[in-house]
Design an enzyme around this catalytic site. Structure first.
Site, PDB file in Angstrom:
ATOM      1  N   GLY A 191     -73.966  31.093 -45.574  1.00 57.48           N
ATOM      2  CA  GLY A 191     -73.181  31.248 -44.346  1.00 57.48           C
ATOM      3  C   GLY A 191     -72.913  29.918 -43.693  1.00 57.48           C
ATOM      4  N   SER A 192     -72.632  29.931 -42.380  1.00 57.08           N
ATOM      5  CA  SER A 192     -72.308  28.697 -41.669  1.00 57.08           C
ATOM      6  C   SER A 192     -72.236  28.968 -40.173  1.00 57.08           C
ATOM      7  CB  SER A 192     -70.955  28.125 -42.125  1.00 57.08           C
ATOM      8  OG  SER A 192     -70.919  27.917 -43.502  1.00 57.08           O
ATOM      9  N   ASN A 193     -72.231  27.889 -39.406  1.00 58.83           N
ATOM     10  CA  ASN A 193     -71.889  27.930 -37.984  1.00 58.83           C
ATOM     11  C   ASN A 193     -70.669  27.046 -37.763  1.00 58.83           C
ATOM     12  OD1 ASN A 193     -74.370  29.305 -37.450  1.00 58.83           O
ATOM     13  ND2 ASN A 193     -75.433  27.345 -37.222  1.00 58.83           N
ATOM     14  N   ARG A 250     -78.529  34.867 -35.157  1.00 63.43           N
ATOM     15  CA  ARG A 250     -77.900  33.539 -35.188  1.00 63.43           C
ATOM     16  C   ARG A 250     -76.564  33.564 -34.464  1.00 63.43           C
ATOM     17  NH1 ARG A 250     -74.652  31.335 -39.231  1.00 63.43           N
ATOM     18  NH2 ARG A 250     -75.337  32.916 -40.729  1.00 63.43           N
ATOM     19  N   ASN A 273     -70.672  33.920 -39.091  1.00 65.41           N
ATOM     20  CA  ASN A 273     -70.657  34.823 -40.246  1.00 65.41           C
ATOM     21  C   ASN A 273     -70.641  36.302 -39.928  1.00 65.41           C
ATOM     22  OD1 ASN A 273     -72.672  32.358 -41.580  1.00 65.41           O
ATOM     23  ND2 ASN A 273     -70.628  32.754 -42.344  1.00 65.41           N
TER      24      ASN A 273
END
Length: 822
Positions: free
Chosen positions: A241-243, A549, A519
């Site tokens: 995933g990612s931010n 998150r 995500n």
């Protein structure tokens, strides 16, 4: 080591380029070219590039034309990561078994997981055949064609230099291996096309490679299929995933927006990121990152725009259930007519244990929808039978516009231009986009790309009984009746690709405070302006709880107020807050610490039962957690105790765990609280967690950096952060069990990778970056660990971008490479 002069080719020069070559044509025609541009091949003038390196070894490649830019980029990537790249090219060619045997698995995780070599070979030979490579090449604009040709030439130039001893003793692990070979433009196009498939075909690699009709077996030598359990590497519920947060000027408090790009990605293997800057005066000036083997920047910034990506929740593939023709398991019915499947008889060379090579053949099949797929791994009833088979359709299998989009972005002069390119191409393959631009007060969010277009009416009328049964393991994936053309994916009036949703019906948002994605679906790009009414295939809107998150990311963005400065965002990105601890540590300890000794009956994480139960004294663990600061900072003590506890506690169903359930009216604040009735189960989880810590040999109050680490040249580098499950915004997630050597990032982890903070002050670009695992895979390289040590210390790199900044960098060096046809 500096290379010596080499005969035969124009030599490497250890001086900067004095004059640039005349620039080749840019991307004048935005549409697909009708044929490969004849100028795409190396011209008589050959290739020339200057590779300037700055701190951490980051290359800034300057060339006079597109071929030269590709040449320098291919050379620099090979300089730093030859072994990983060469291994990857074997994968995409379908030649792994020839060198490593059939049953060995890929050495590093990537978007295809870690399948066996033989399955990987058959998959890639089938789905990236010569026709696909040709279509991919023809669809590219001249600029990309030239970059591809140049990239292959640059890679090969470095390989020649290495084999000849000109490049010193680098890459000892692979330099003399027979599988480290020159590449062609075809290899680069294969690698580029494979990038498209990460959220579709790649998740079904073994299922595709082992799909065979019931009568004929899977191969000519009688080998039996070995399908693996389905796991979505990209686009799944627990994948990478990612931010990303784009702050508008209402949050930055000045004239410039600001972007935090924070992909959580693979630390090893061919899909890991590589950082560079590519400059063609008057044509291109872009800094950022791409996967190894890719000649185009995928995430980055130029003088006027910056963008980053997160894995999207939208589904990019569908399954078609085929009704087979009576008496013919390789033909299917469509609108009452029999259609013959397209067979591909593929032969792969296989190295045996005795070193000899044999050949293995499989005949694999494709329908008009796509390749046949063995779904027996989900349920034996879904295997290919005499009456039914399944085919998979990946929207990105026919999407050749991806790299054209990224190159248009690299040349964009404003945020408006970037947005226009995204809408016109509708090609981004499986990620969300957040972008900011010079002079724009607002930040942009979009999930605009290639997405299957299925109507609610089709979902109701075309979903087969098997599809309804599969909904639990493949939510929102259309599983349709392939016998009726009425169930074909549809096209909107503005669809750029047949069977794809048109850009006018894809989610996007412009805001002057912020937009973000961590995500979860598009729904809450900004909670003040929920996005609703989009096709269900894009993901849930209001029905599902957000991850911890995601919730923490929004709270961080909202808390910035008008203080989203570079310094503040640097601290935010590395703060390593564990949001589940902030929410639940107090009530959890109230429940579990009131019992001084817990009789643990088993471990819910492993499924192991303890007979008789194991007694655990909890006082010490409780004291450590009460004193812990709720972060995964390298100096924090006790984070691993919480991680082990919450990994088990979170396995409880939400309705048994949380006092206040998810509420769409309060998506950032719910769920919250713990149910008192969960006390016994939480005590069991806590006791099992303490047992795991005790078995590990690590002290209950060991500092995070002692337990979470990466090893470079035999030395451990302490790290901060944690995994998504515990709600860490700073993601550094080890797949290794605590009692099997700690949370090491040495195997196949994912987490913070290429990170960038970018803003546009008057007259320049301000960018701060990390490549967390460092630039080079070679232990002998000075850039194998330097960036990682800087990341460990929290020392962001101010990335030079202008010519003056590059030349003034304390780590500056320059190498000019030239090559001509003889």
């Amino acid at each position: 080591m500096r290379p010596k002069l080499q005969g035969g080719l124009v030599p490497l020069l250890l001086v900067p380029v004095v004059t640039a070559l005349a620039a080749c044509a840019g991307i004048a025609d935005r549409s697909a070219s009708s044929a490969v541009d004849p100028q795409a091949s190396q011209s008589r003038a050959g290739y020339q590039a200057e590779i300037r390196r700055t701190a951490m070894g980051v290359p800034h490649i300057k060339a006079g034309d597109w071929g030269g830019a590709g040449y320098g980029y291919g050379y620099s990537q090979a300089q730093d990561d030859l072994c990983t790249m060469a291994d990857g090219f074997l994968t995409y060619r379908g030649e792994r078994s020839e060198f490593f045997g059939a049953e060995a698995r890929l050495p590093a995780a990537s978007t295809i997981g870690q399948p066996t070599n033989i399955d990987s070979d058959f998959f890639h030979r089938q789905v990236i055949g010569a026709d696909v490579v040709d279509a991919m090449a023809r669809a590219q604009p001249p600029a990309i064609q030239r970059m591809v040709e140049g990239f292959a030439a640059g890679y090969n130039r470095y390989l020649r230099d290495l084999k000849a001893g000109v490049a010193g003793s680098a890459h000892a692990a692979c330099r003399n291996e027979a599988w480290v070979r020159p590449v062609s433009a075809t290899d680069i196009y294969r690698r580029m096309y494979a990038t498209n498939l990460a959220a579709g075909y790649s998740n079904f690699l073994s299922n595709i490679a082992n799909a065979a009709p019931p009568a004929g077996g899977v191969s000519s030598n009688g080998a039996q299929p070995q399908p693996q359990q389905l796991a979505l590497q990209v686009g799944g519920t627990a994948g990478v995933g990612s931010n990303v947060i784009g702050f508008g000027t209402a949050s930055t408090g000045d004239s410039s927006p600001l972007l935090l790009g924070n992909p959580h990605w693979y630390w090893r293997g061919p899909d890991r990121f590589y950082q560079a800057q590519l400059t063609i005066p008057g044509e291109l000036n872009v800094s950022g990152t791409s996967f190894l083997g890719i000649p185009v920047i995928l995430i980055g910034f130029n003088d006027n725009v910056a963008w980053s990506h997160t894995v999207s929740a939208a589904r990019r593939f569908g399954i078609y259930q085929l009704q087979l023709a009576p008496g013919d398991a390789t033909s299917y019915m469509r609108d009452g007519r029999s259609v013959k499947m397209r067979p591909s008889t593929i032969t792969v060379k296989v190295k045996g244990a005795d070193g000899t090579t044999r050949q293995l053949t499989r005949t694999l099949y494709a329908s008009e929808y796509g390749p046949l797929v063995n779904l027996g791994a989900i349920d034996p009833a879904l295997a290919w039978s005499r009456s039914t088979a399944f085919a998979i359709r990946d929207i990105n299998a026919g999407n050749y516009r991806t790299f054209r989009t990224w190159l248009r972005w690299a040349q964009a002069k404003s945020l408006d231009e970037l947005i226009a390119a995204q809408r016109e191409e509708a090609a981004i393959p499986w990620v969300n986009t957040v972008a900011v631009g010079r002079g724009s007060a607002k930040a942009w969010y979009a999930d605009i790309g290639a997405v299957p277009n299925v109507s609610p009416e089709q979902v109701a009328s075309c979903t087969t009984p098997a599809g309804k049964a599969m909904a639990a393991v493949l939510p929102r994936v259309p599983v349709f009746d392939g016998s009726r053309s009425a169930c074909d994916w549809q096209s909107d009036a503005d669809s750029v690709q047949k069977g794809a949703v048109g850009p006018s019906r894809m989610p996007s948002l412009l805001r002057d405070d912020y937009v973000a994605n961590m995500n979860d679906s598009y729904w809450l790009a900004n909670p003040k302006a929920p996005l609703e009414g989009y096709p269900a295939i894009f993901g849930p809107a209001g029905s599902d709880a957000q991850t911890f998150r995601t919730r923490l990311g929004h709270l961080i963005a909202q808390g910035a107020g008008r203080g989203a400065t570079v310094d503040a965002v640097e601290r935010i990105a590395l703060a390593s807050r564990a949001y589940t601890a902030e929410l639940f540590k107090g009530p959890a300890l109230d429940m579990v610490c009131g019992v001084p000794r817990i009789e643990v009956k088993g471990d819910a994480q492993t499924g192991e039962a303890f007979s008789p139960p194991r007694g655990v004294d909890t006082a010490s663990a409780c004291a450590v957690l009460k004193a812990w600061n709720n972060t995964g900072a390298a100096t924090a003590r006790g984070a691993h105790v919480w991680d082990e506890f919450w990994a088990r506690a979170s396995r409880l169903p939400a309705d048994r765990l949380y006092a206040v359930p998810f509420d769409a009216a309060d998506p950032i604040g719910t769920p919250r609280g713990l149910k008192p009735s969960a006390a016994d189960e939480l005590r069991q989880a806590f006791g099992a967690a303490v047992l795991r810590v005790q078995a590990s040999g690590y002290a209950l109050d060991a500092p995070r950096g002692e337990i979470l680490f990466v090893t470079r040249n035999g030395r451990r580098i302490a790290l901060s952060g944690g995994c998504d499950t515990q709600g860490y915004f700073t993601v550094v997630c080890s797949e290794n069990r605590l009692d099997k050597g700690g949370y090491t990032m040495d195997e196949n982890p994912n987490g913070n990778s290429y990170m960038q903070i970018v803003r546009f002050p008057p007259g320049g670009v301000e960018a701060h970056t990390f490549l967390t695992y460092s630039l080079s895979d070679d232990p002998a390289s000075p850039h194998h660990a330097d960036y990682t040590r800087a990341y460990s210390a929290g020392n962001w790199l101010r990335m030079p971008f202008s010519e003056a900044e590059i030349a003034a960098d304390a780590g500056y060096s320059s190498l000019t490479i030239r090559e001509q046809r003889e």
